[in-house]
Design a protein around this motif. Structure first.
Motif, short mmCIF file in Angstrom:
data_model
loop_
_atom_site.label_atom_id
_atom_site.label_comp_id
_atom_site.label_asym_id
_atom_site.label_seq_id
_atom_site.Cartn_x
_atom_site.Cartn_y
_atom_site.Cartn_z
N HIS A 200 -7.92 -3.24 5.17
CA HIS A 200 -6.60 -2.80 4.72
C HIS A 200 -6.24 -1.39 5.18
CE1 HIS A 200 -5.55 -6.27 2.41
NE2 HIS A 200 -6.71 -6.26 1.80
N GLU A 201 -7.27 -0.57 5.45
CA GLU A 201 -6.91 0.82 5.77
C GLU A 201 -7.29 1.20 7.18
OE1 GLU A 201 -8.08 3.28 2.51
OE2 GLU A 201 -6.99 1.97 1.11
N GLY A 202 -7.84 0.23 7.91
CA GLY A 202 -8.14 0.46 9.32
C GLY A 202 -9.15 1.58 9.56
N VAL A 203 -10.01 1.85 8.58
CA VAL A 203 -11.02 2.90 8.78
C VAL A 203 -12.29 2.28 9.35
CG1 VAL A 203 -10.10 4.30 6.93
CG2 VAL A 203 -11.87 2.63 6.42
N SER A 204 -13.25 3.14 9.74
CA SER A 204 -14.50 2.63 10.30
C SER A 204 -15.37 2.08 9.17
CB SER A 204 -15.24 3.75 11.01
OG SER A 204 -15.71 4.67 10.05
N ALA B 92 -12.51 -4.95 -6.22
CA ALA B 92 -11.09 -5.20 -6.47
C ALA B 92 -10.28 -3.91 -6.41
CB ALA B 92 -10.91 -5.87 -7.83
N LEU B 93 -10.90 -2.80 -6.84
CA LEU B 93 -10.17 -1.53 -6.87
C LEU B 93 -10.21 -0.80 -5.54
CD1 LEU B 93 -11.23 -0.16 -10.36
CD2 LEU B 93 -9.25 -1.55 -9.75
N SER B 94 -10.92 -1.36 -4.56
CA SER B 94 -11.23 -0.60 -3.35
C SER B 94 -9.98 -0.14 -2.60
CB SER B 94 -12.14 -1.40 -2.42
OG SER B 94 -11.51 -2.59 -2.05
N CYS B 95 -8.88 -0.89 -2.66
CA CYS B 95 -7.68 -0.44 -1.96
C CYS B 95 -6.59 -0.04 -2.94
CB CYS B 95 -7.21 -1.51 -1.00
SG CYS B 95 -8.41 -1.79 0.30
N ARG B 96 -6.96 0.40 -4.12
CA ARG B 96 -6.05 0.90 -5.15
C ARG B 96 -4.86 -0.03 -5.38
NH1 ARG B 96 -7.46 5.55 -2.06
NH2 ARG B 96 -9.16 6.57 -3.16
N PRO B 97 -5.13 -1.24 -5.86
CA PRO B 97 -4.04 -2.20 -6.08
C PRO B 97 -3.17 -1.76 -7.26
CG PRO B 97 -6.06 -3.03 -7.04
CD PRO B 97 -6.41 -1.75 -6.34
N ARG B 98 -1.90 -2.21 -7.24
CA ARG B 98 -1.03 -1.93 -8.37
C ARG B 98 -1.24 -2.96 -9.47
NH1 ARG B 98 3.78 0.96 -5.78
NH2 ARG B 98 3.03 0.81 -3.66
N LEU B 99 -1.66 -4.15 -9.03
CA LEU B 99 -1.80 -5.26 -9.99
C LEU B 99 -3.23 -5.79 -9.93
CD1 LEU B 99 -0.64 -7.42 -11.89
CD2 LEU B 99 -0.04 -8.74 -9.85
N LEU B 100 -3.90 -5.80 -11.08
CA LEU B 100 -5.26 -6.35 -11.13
C LEU B 100 -5.20 -7.66 -11.90
CD1 LEU B 100 -8.28 -5.88 -10.52
CD2 LEU B 100 -8.46 -4.87 -12.78
N LEU B 101 -5.69 -8.71 -11.27
CA LEU B 101 -5.72 -10.01 -11.92
C LEU B 101 -7.16 -10.31 -12.30
CD1 LEU B 101 -3.44 -11.85 -9.35
CD2 LEU B 101 -2.77 -10.82 -11.51
N ILE C 231 -17.72 -4.58 0.31
CA ILE C 231 -16.66 -3.67 -0.13
C ILE C 231 -16.07 -2.96 1.08
CG2 ILE C 231 -16.13 -1.63 -1.51
CD1 ILE C 231 -18.21 -2.56 -3.50
N ALA C 232 -16.96 -2.50 1.97
CA ALA C 232 -16.50 -1.78 3.15
C ALA C 232 -15.58 -2.66 3.99
CB ALA C 232 -17.70 -1.33 3.99
N GLU C 233 -15.92 -3.94 4.06
CA GLU C 233 -15.12 -4.90 4.82
C GLU C 233 -13.66 -4.90 4.36
OE1 GLU C 233 -16.16 -8.95 3.98
OE2 GLU C 233 -15.78 -9.58 6.03
N THR C 234 -13.50 -4.87 3.03
CA THR C 234 -12.14 -4.89 2.48
C THR C 234 -11.40 -3.60 2.83
OG1 THR C 234 -13.16 -6.01 0.64
CG2 THR C 234 -10.86 -5.43 0.40
N LEU D 152 -18.00 2.37 3.81
CA LEU D 152 -19.19 2.48 2.96
C LEU D 152 -19.11 3.71 2.06
CD1 LEU D 152 -22.19 1.39 5.20
CD2 LEU D 152 -21.39 0.31 3.10
N ALA D 153 -18.56 4.79 2.62
CA ALA D 153 -18.42 6.02 1.82
C ALA D 153 -17.48 5.76 0.64
CB ALA D 153 -17.89 7.15 2.70
N ARG D 154 -16.41 5.01 0.90
CA ARG D 154 -15.48 4.66 -0.17
C ARG D 154 -16.19 3.78 -1.20
NH1 ARG D 154 -10.09 3.05 -0.62
NH2 ARG D 154 -9.55 4.74 0.78
#
Lengths: 317, 336
Positions: free
Chosen positions: B132-136, B180-189, B125-128, B141-143
Motif C-alpha cells: 500500500h505504501e510502496g516502501v521497501s 490490520a492497523l499497518s496502513c492506518r485504516p479508517r474503518l476496522l472490521l 505485515i511488511a508485505e501489506t 519490517l521496521a513498521r
C-alpha cells in the motif's frame, strides 16, 4: 533447523543398510539357479563347483552378503554371470540412459501436471476442471506399455515420423543432444510422462482447491494483495506436498520403467533388469536394485530437506 | 487530478459507512440462500458499532460486503454500500485492492488460521505495508516492529521472525490487529475476534481494541454473538436476525430496554450469578433456513407474541426514542 537436517541425513545410513540387505536376500529367494546361466546343464560336477567357488556362491548366505556389502562400499558390485563384465560398468552405463529418459519424462509430466492441476484447482467445478480431471484419470489408468505400443503403431509404423526403438544411431554411450539422438527419446519420454502427469495433476488440483478454502486466503485478499501475489502464497503452501509426490514419481520412473524400456528397447536399467531376470544374472540384479534403491533413498532425502525449507512446521515433528 | 480529489474528498460530518437496502444472495445450482435481506446501516466516524446475532443471522456476510470479500461468481449483491464516500459495490478491481487493507481492514475469528502458515508474521505485515505504501521490505519490517510495540507484544523483534504456529492464540490475535492497523485504516472490521480466545485473553484484546480505536480515531464494526462482549466494547448495537436488523440503538438502550422480542429473548437467556441453580431461559425453536425464509417476520415462528400479521408481512422499523428503533408489529407487547 541445523539439527533437523543433520538427523535426517544420518537416517540415510541405516536405511541404506536395510535396503541393501533386502535386495540381496530377495534375489536369493527367487527360484532358479544362477549357475544355469554360467555352465551348461551337462557340465561335470567339479566344473560347476569350481565356477561356484569363483563367484563365491558356495559360501553361506550371511558371508556372501558381508563380502558383497564390503566390496559394494568400495565401488565393486561383482561380475555378471551372463557375460562376465563388471556389474558397476553395466549398471552405471544403463543408469545414465535411464536418467536421461526419466528426467525428460518427468520434466514433461511435472510441468503439465502442475499447470493442469493449478488451473483445475483454481476453477474447481468448471468445464476446464472436468476436462483436466478427465485427462488426469486417463493418464493414471492407461497402461503405459499399451500406450507405448499405440504410439509406435501411429508414429513409427503408420506415419514413419519417429523411430520405434533404441537410443540413437550409434552406441548409447555416444549420446549427444542432437536431433538424430533426441528423436529416439521422444516416444518413450511421452509414454513415461503420462502417469506422473496424471498423479501430479490430481495432487496439485486437490491441494490448490484445499488451500484456496483456507481462512488465510480471504485474509490475504482483505489486505488488498493482487491476485498474482495471493497465487504466490498458494504456491508456497502447495509446494511441499507437490514436491513429495514428484520425488516419489521420479523414483518410480527411475526404477519402474522396465516395461516401457522393454517396449522401446531403451538400453536403461529397466531393460538391464529385464534381461538379468531372464538370464538369472544375480550380481546384475542385486547391483541394479541396490543402485536404484540408493537413488530412491537419496531422492527422498532431498525431498524431505526441501520440504523442511519450504514449510517451517515440518521441523517441529 | 485536482477536480477528482475535490469530488471524492469526504466531508468530515458525513458518516464513514452508509449501507442502504443491502441484499445478499448466494446462488448455487440447487438453491438460493438469502443471507442478507435489506440491511440499512450507518456508522459515524470514531464510532464502534456491534452487530449482534447468532450464526446464520447474516452478520458476517454484512461485514464482508463492506470490503466486497464474498466470492463474486456465486454472490448477488443489491443495494448501496458506501465507505468513506466511495461506492464499494461499483469499485473496479484495481481500486478495490487499494481500498482493502488501506481504507478498511479486517480482523478474523481464528487468528491462527488467518495467517499464511509458511511465511513469518513479520513478512506478512511488511508485505501489506509494501503493497500500500510502496516502501521497501526493510522499511515494511521496521513498521511491523512499531506496530508490534503498539499492540504490546513482548520481545517484538523476536516475535516478528516467528511463524504463525509458534504464537499463542492471544498473541496471534494481537499480531492480526497489528497487521490490520499497518496502513492506518479508517474503518476496522472485526469478525468475532475474541470468540476463539480464552476468557482472560478476550478481555485484554477488547481493552486493547477500544484503546487503539480512541488513539487512532478509527471507526469499528464489531461482529459477535456474545452479549457481554457487545456491552463491553460498543457505542451502538444492531441486532440481526434472519438477514435483517431487527433492533438497533445505543448500548444502554439495548441492554436496559430491549424492545424486539428476539432481543428480549437474548437478554433472558444470559447466564449470571443470581440465576445459580435455575434453568436458563432459552428461545424456543431454531433459526430460520435462509433458503426458505417465511414471508412475514423471520422471528414470528419462535415469537411468543406473534399474531397473524407477523406471519404475513415483514414489519418496518418503528422509532422508539432517538436512534433506538425496532422492526416489530407487536412493540406494544414489550413496553416496559
Amino acid at each position: 533447523m541445523g539439527t533437523y537436517f543433520f538427523k535426517r541425513i544420518l537416517y540415510v545410513i541405516p536405511i541404506t543398510l536395510a535396503v541393501s540387505f533386502f535386495c540381496f536376500m530377495l534375489v536369493h529367494l527367487s527360484p532358479g539357479d544362477p549357475m544355469d546361466a554360467v555352465v551348461s546343464a551337462d557340465a561335470p560336477r567339479e566344473v560347476v563347483a569350481m565356477v561356484q567357488a569363483a563367484y563365491g556362491f558356495d559360501r553361506p548366505l550371511p558371508e556372501q552378503y558381508g563380502r558383497w556389502v564390503v566390496r559394494a562400499v568400495q565401488g565393486d558390485l561383482g561380475l555378471s554371470t551372463a557375460n562376465g563384465r563388471a556389474v558397476t560398468t553395466e549398471v552405471f552405463g544403463a543408469l545414465v540412459n535411464t536418467l536421461r529418459l526419466a528426467l525428460v519424462a518427468s520434466l514433461i509430466g511435472f510441468t503439465l501436471g502442475c499447470l493442469f492441476g493449478t488451473l483445475a484447482g483454481y476453477w474447481q467445478g468448471s468445464l476446464l476442471d472436468r476436462f483436466v480431471t478427465g485427462i488426469a484419470v486417463g493418464g493414471v489408468s492407461i497402461p503405459h506399455y499399451w500406450l507405448g505400443m499405440m504410439l509406435v503403431i501411429v508414429f513409427s509404423v503408420e506415419l514413419s515420423w519417429l523411430p520405434s526403438s533404441g537410443a540413437g544411431p550409434g552406441s548409447s554411450s555416444d549420446w549427444v543432444w542432437e536431433w538424430r539422438y533426441i528423436r529416439h527419446l521422444i516416444l518413450p519420454a511421452i509414454t513415461l510422462s503420462v502417469i506422473p502427469m496424471g498423479v501430479v495433476t490430481r495432487t496439485v488440483r486437490a491441494m490448490v482447491a484445499e488451500i484456496l478454502n483456507h481462512d488465510f486466503v480471504e485474509a490475504l485478499r482483505a489486505k488488498g494483495l493482487a491476485e498474482v501475489r495471493v497465487f504466490l502464497h498458494v504456491v508456497k503452501n502447495v509446494a511441499p506436498t507437490a514436491l513429495a509426490v514428484m520425488g516419489l514419481q521420479l523414483g518410480y520412473l527411475l526404477g519402474g520403467s522396465i516395461l516401457v524400456e522393454t517396449v522401446f528397447s531403451w538400453p536403461g536399467t529397466g531393460l538391464l533388469l529385464n534381461n538379468a531376470i531372464f538370464q538369472r544374472d544375480l550380481p546384475i540384479l542385486q547391483g541394479t536394485i541396490l543402485v536404484l534403491a540408493i537413488f530412491f533413498v537419496l531422492l527422498n532425502l532431498m525431498v524431505d530437506l526441501a520440504q523442511a525449507r519450504l514449510d517451517p512446521r515440518i521441523q517441529r515433528n | 487530478m485536482n477536480q477528482t480529489a475535490e469530488i471524492v474528498a469526504p466531508q468530515q460530518d458525513q458518516p464513514l459507512v452508509q449501507v442502504s437496502g443491502l441484499e445478499v444472495r448466494f446462488k448455487s445450482p440447487d438453491r438460493t440462500v438469502h443471507a442478507v435481506n435489506g440491511v440499512d446501516l450507518t456508522l459515524k466516524r470514531g464510532e464502534i458499532l456491534t452487530i449482534l446475532g447468532e450464526s446464520g443471522s447474516g452478520k458476517s456476510v454484512t461485514l464482508r460486503t463492506l470490503m466486497r470479500l464474498l466470492p463474486e461468481r456465486r454472490t448477488q449483491l443489491k443495494g448501496q454500500v458506501s465507505v468513506d464516500g466511495r461506492d464499494v459495490l461499483a469499485m473496479p478491481q484495481r481500486e478495490l485492492r487499494r481500498f482493502r487493507g488501506r481504507t478498511a481492514a479486517m480482523i478474523f475469528q481464528e487468528p491462527m488460521l488467518a495467517f499464511d502458515p509458511v511465511f513469518t508474521i513479520g513478512q506478512q505485515i511488511a508485505e501489506t505495508v509494501c503493497r500500500h505504501e510502496g516502501v521497501s521490505h526493510k522499511e515494511g519490517l521496521a513498521r511491523a516492529l512499531e506496530l508490534f510495540e503498539l499492540v504490546r507484544i513482548p520481545s517484538a523483534r523476536r516475535r516478528l521472525a516467528n511463524y504463525p504456529h509458534e504464537l499463542s492464540g492471544g498473541m496471534s490475535q494481537r499480531a492480526m490487529i497489528a497487521l490490520a492497523l499497518s496502513c492506518r485504516p479508517r474503518l476496522l472490521l472485526a469478525d468475532e475476534p475474541t470468540t476463539a480466545l480464552d476468557a482472560t485473553v478476550q478481555i485484554q484484546i477488547l481493552l486493547l481494541l477500544r484503546e487503539l480505536q480512541r488513539e487512532l480515531d478509527m471507526s469499528v464494526i464489531f461482529v459477535t454473538h456474545d452479549m457481554g462482549v457487545a456491552n463491553e466494547i460498543s457505542d451502538r448495537i444492531a441486532v440481526m436476525y434472519g438477514g435483517r436488523i431487527v433492533e438497533t440503538g445505543k448500548v444502554g438502550e439495548i441492554i436496559a430496554q430491549p424492545r424486539h422480542p428476539y432481543t428480549l429473548g437474548l437478554m433472558n437467556s444470559r447466564a449470571s450469578g443470581e440465576l445459580k441453580g435455575q434453568r436458563l431461559e432459552a428461545i424456543p425453536g431454531s433459526p430460520p433456513d435462509l433458503a426458505t425464509l417465511p414471508s412475514g417476520c423471520a422471528f414470528a415462528p419462535r415469537c411468543p407474541y406473534a399474531i397473524d400479521t407477523c406471519h404475513d408481512s415483514v414489519p418496518i422499523a418503528h422509532t422508539i426514542e432517538g436512534q433506538h428503533w425496532a422492526a416489530c408489529h407487536r412493540l406494544e407487547q414489550t413496553q416496559p
